[in-house]
Structures are given as structure tokens and as C-alpha cells.
Design a protein around this motif. Structure first.
Motif, PDB file in Angstrom:
ATOM      1  N   LYS A 171       0.803  -1.208   0.000  1.00 39.13           N
ATOM      2  CA  LYS A 171       0.000   0.000   0.000  1.00 39.13           C
ATOM      3  C   LYS A 171       0.847   1.275   0.000  1.00 39.13           C
ATOM      4  O   LYS A 171       1.953   1.305   0.550  1.00 39.13           O
ATOM      5  CB  LYS A 171      -0.921   0.003   1.223  1.00 39.13           C
ATOM      6  N   GLU A 201      -7.230   4.929  -2.064  1.00 38.97           N
ATOM      7  CA  GLU A 201      -6.695   3.571  -2.210  1.00 38.97           C
ATOM      8  C   GLU A 201      -7.669   2.576  -1.574  1.00 38.97           C
ATOM      9  O   GLU A 201      -8.298   2.859  -0.560  1.00 38.97           O
ATOM     10  CB  GLU A 201      -5.322   3.500  -1.530  1.00 38.97           C
ATOM     11  N   ILE A 202      -7.781   1.390  -2.175  1.00 39.66           N
ATOM     12  CA  ILE A 202      -8.743   0.389  -1.711  1.00 39.66           C
ATOM     13  C   ILE A 202      -8.098  -0.566  -0.702  1.00 39.66           C
ATOM     14  O   ILE A 202      -7.014  -1.097  -0.946  1.00 39.66           O
ATOM     15  CB  ILE A 202      -9.323  -0.412  -2.892  1.00 39.66           C
ATOM     16  N   TYR A 203      -8.810  -0.785   0.409  1.00 39.53           N
ATOM     17  CA  TYR A 203      -8.334  -1.680   1.463  1.00 39.53           C
ATOM     18  C   TYR A 203      -9.363  -2.780   1.711  1.00 39.53           C
ATOM     19  O   TYR A 203     -10.572  -2.507   1.772  1.00 39.53           O
ATOM     20  CB  TYR A 203      -8.089  -0.901   2.766  1.00 39.53           C
ATOM     21  N   LEU A 204      -8.862  -3.998   1.850  1.00 38.75           N
ATOM     22  CA  LEU A 204      -9.730  -5.130   2.166  1.00 38.75           C
ATOM     23  C   LEU A 204      -9.897  -5.252   3.676  1.00 38.75           C
ATOM     24  O   LEU A 204      -8.951  -5.032   4.443  1.00 38.75           O
ATOM     25  CB  LEU A 204      -9.133  -6.424   1.621  1.00 38.75           C
ATOM     26  N   ARG A 260     -14.206  -7.567   2.255  1.00 39.34           N
ATOM     27  CA  ARG A 260     -14.895  -6.445   1.609  1.00 39.34           C
ATOM     28  C   ARG A 260     -13.929  -5.302   1.330  1.00 39.34           C
ATOM     29  O   ARG A 260     -12.924  -5.143   2.034  1.00 39.34           O
ATOM     30  CB  ARG A 260     -16.040  -5.938   2.496  1.00 39.34           C
ATOM     31  N   GLU A 261     -14.242  -4.510   0.308  1.00 44.72           N
ATOM     32  CA  GLU A 261     -13.373  -3.406  -0.098  1.00 44.72           C
ATOM     33  C   GLU A 261     -13.846  -2.079   0.495  1.00 44.72           C
ATOM     34  O   GLU A 261     -15.039  -1.778   0.491  1.00 44.72           O
ATOM     35  CB  GLU A 261     -13.343  -3.286  -1.626  1.00 44.72           C
ATOM     36  N   TYR A 262     -12.867  -1.301   0.987  1.00 41.92           N
ATOM     37  CA  TYR A 262     -13.157   0.009   1.552  1.00 41.92           C
ATOM     38  C   TYR A 262     -12.157   1.030   1.005  1.00 41.92           C
ATOM     39  O   TYR A 262     -10.944   0.824   1.124  1.00 41.92           O
ATOM     40  CB  TYR A 262     -13.038  -0.013   3.078  1.00 41.92           C
ATOM     41  N   PRO A 263     -12.627   2.116   0.422  1.00 38.70           N
ATOM     42  CA  PRO A 263     -11.705   3.165  -0.017  1.00 38.70           C
ATOM     43  C   PRO A 263     -11.167   3.936   1.194  1.00 38.70           C
ATOM     44  O   PRO A 263     -11.873   4.106   2.202  1.00 38.70           O
ATOM     45  CB  PRO A 263     -12.573   4.062  -0.902  1.00 38.70           C
ATOM     46  N   SER A 303     -19.001   3.042   4.933  1.00 41.38           N
ATOM     47  CA  SER A 303     -18.369   2.156   3.945  1.00 41.38           C
ATOM     48  C   SER A 303     -17.003   2.657   3.475  1.00 41.38           C
ATOM     49  O   SER A 303     -16.554   2.341   2.367  1.00 41.38           O
ATOM     50  CB  SER A 303     -19.289   1.964   2.723  1.00 41.38           C
ATOM     51  N   GLU A 304     -16.346   3.453   4.316  1.00 44.09           N
ATOM     52  CA  GLU A 304     -14.991   3.922   4.010  1.00 44.09           C
ATOM     53  C   GLU A 304     -14.071   3.639   5.193  1.00 44.09           C
ATOM     54  O   GLU A 304     -14.516   3.573   6.342  1.00 44.09           O
ATOM     55  CB  GLU A 304     -14.982   5.422   3.718  1.00 44.09           C
TER      56      GLU A 304
END
Length: 245
Positions: free
Chosen positions: A78, A84-87, A91-94, A113-114
């Protein structure tokens, strides 16, 4: 004990690391996706014997290295930058970064959801990634501890053992381990994986309290606790390259 060595074969050089283990009975060569070659050896196996075995497998090693080179996966490390997208648990979270005078130290949490990170307002622009990384690692480690503790309480009861001492930490080459004193270590980056993959690793290491090797009895225990473990084990092998911070 670890030791580095090399051989020349087929007009090329193979650099490899020898990893000795008292528990290992048979030698094994592992070619890793990061292009590193490991020779896992029982205690007492001489360097000359190992060289001969590596030479005998040279063509196979080169084929594996070439395959990994051709199918190289993107670098997942990262940058800790906005968007940037984080798992997290699959699930994916910006990532959303906020500079504020409301915090004295970096703080990470989920909101709308972030993955939110708040850092002190006086942080210089070129230094932002450092406190963001610290906040994310601390937050993920804490969340991983909570998830692992819940799973251990459930499965220790099923296995009829005392809930063991455990540590959640960063490990470069393994998802988990169980020491001779039954202290479990779980890689905190598994909090990025879907829940059942994390659950599989916890079950796997917990079963080592009763069976220290990977015998048929060991896998029987794993299956009794988690009948579909093979599905999640295979998924972890396929997707584990993504779980990197």
C-alpha cells in the motif's frame, strides 16, 4: 537455522536459502512466487548433499521461476494515499484521510463504507503516509485480535482444550504458527481475508495443540472442526497475495 548458498546449473545460477528444522524428516525444495528458492532440510543434512539435490532439480526450479516471472502478480504493498482500496474481512473500503486538530495521534476507523484515517492537522504533506500507515496497522491489529479471540473461544471449547495464549503480529512468510508451548501466532493481515479463511487458519493452528505435525490425525481434527476447510485453505492459497499492507 538459516543459511544462504548457490549453485551453477544449465549455464545459470540458482541462489537459495537453506532452512533447517529439527521437526523435518524429509528435504523439500520450495520455489516462491516472489522468485525466492528455499531448501527445507532436516537437521544434519550437509551443504554438499543439499547442493547435489538442488542440481538434480535445477531444470524444475528454472521452469517454476520462469512461470512465476511470466505470471507475476501486481505489487500489493500500500501507498497509504487517498482513495486507495483496502480489504477488510473480504470487503473493499476506499481510504479517506482527514487532517484535523481533534486528534493528537493518528486514528483509523470505518465510517459510511470507508476506511477513515484522521491525523493531526500540522502533519506536513510529504509525511502524511507515515501516520496513515501507523493508524491502519494499529487498527487492523486490534480488529484481528478481537476476531481471533472470538474464534479461539468457540473452537477451543469444541476441541476440549484450554483457550491458548495467542499473539497477533506481522509475519512475512506464514499465516500462523503454534509453538512448542502452545502459543499461537496469527498474521494480523488475515483480517483482510474473508472470515472463513481467517477461521481456517485459527482452526489449523489450534489443532496443533493436540497434533504438532501434519499427520493424518491432524487433518482429521481439522476436518472435525471445519468440514469444508479444504475450500477455504485453497482459496487462501489463491487469494493470499492480496492480503498485504
Amino acid at each position: 537455522m538459516r543459511k544462504n548458498d548457490r549453485i551453477s546449473a544449465c549455464g545459470r545460477t540458482i541462489n537459495y536459502e537453506i532452512i533447517y528444522s529439527k521437526k523435518r524428516k524429509k528435504a523439500a525444495i520450495l520455489v516462491r512466487p516472489d522468485m525466492k528458492v528455499e531448501f527445507r532440510a532436516p537437521q544434519g543434512l550437509s551443504a554438499d548433499t543439499i547442493r547435489g539435490m538442488v542440481e538434480g532439480k535445477a531444470r524444475w526450479i528454472f521452469k517454476k521461476l520462469e512461470w512465476f516471472e511470466e505470471n507475476k502478480l501486481p505489487d500489493q504493498k500500500k501507498q497509504y494515499c487517498e482513495g486507495e482500496i483496502y480489504l477488510y474481512l473480504g470487503r473493499e473500503y476506499p481510504l479517506r484521510i482527514t487532517l484535523t486538530n481533534n486528534v493528537k495521534r493518528p486514528l483509523a476507523f470505518f465510517k459510511d463504507s470507508e476506511l477513515m484515517v484522521e491525523i493531526p492537522e500540522n502533519t506536513s504533506e510529504d509525511q502524511v503516509s507515515f501516520p496513515v500507515k501507523k493508524a491502519v496497522w494499529n487498527f487492523y491489529s486490534k480488529c484481528a485480535e478481537e476476531e481471533v479471540e472470538k474464534l479461539l473461544k468457540i473452537y477451543s471449547k469444541k476441541l476440549e482444550v484450554t483457550t491458548p495464549v495467542f499473539k497477533v503480529k506481522h509475519q512475512n512468510k506464514r499465516w500462523g504458527s503454534c509453538s512448542a508451548k502452545n502459543i499461537l501466532r496469527i498474521n494480523f493481515q488475515l483480517i483482510m481475508a474473508p472470515p472463513r479463511q481467517l477461521e481456517y487458519v485459527v482452526v489449523h493452528e489450534l489443532c496443533h495443540i493436540k497434533e504438532k505435525n501434519h499427520s493424518a490425525r491432524f487433518w482429521k481434527l481439522v476436518r472435525e472442526l471445519m468440514p469444508d476447510y479444504e475450500e477455504h485453505r485453497n482459496n487462501l492459497k489463491k487469494e493470499g497475495w492480496k492480503y498485504v499492507l
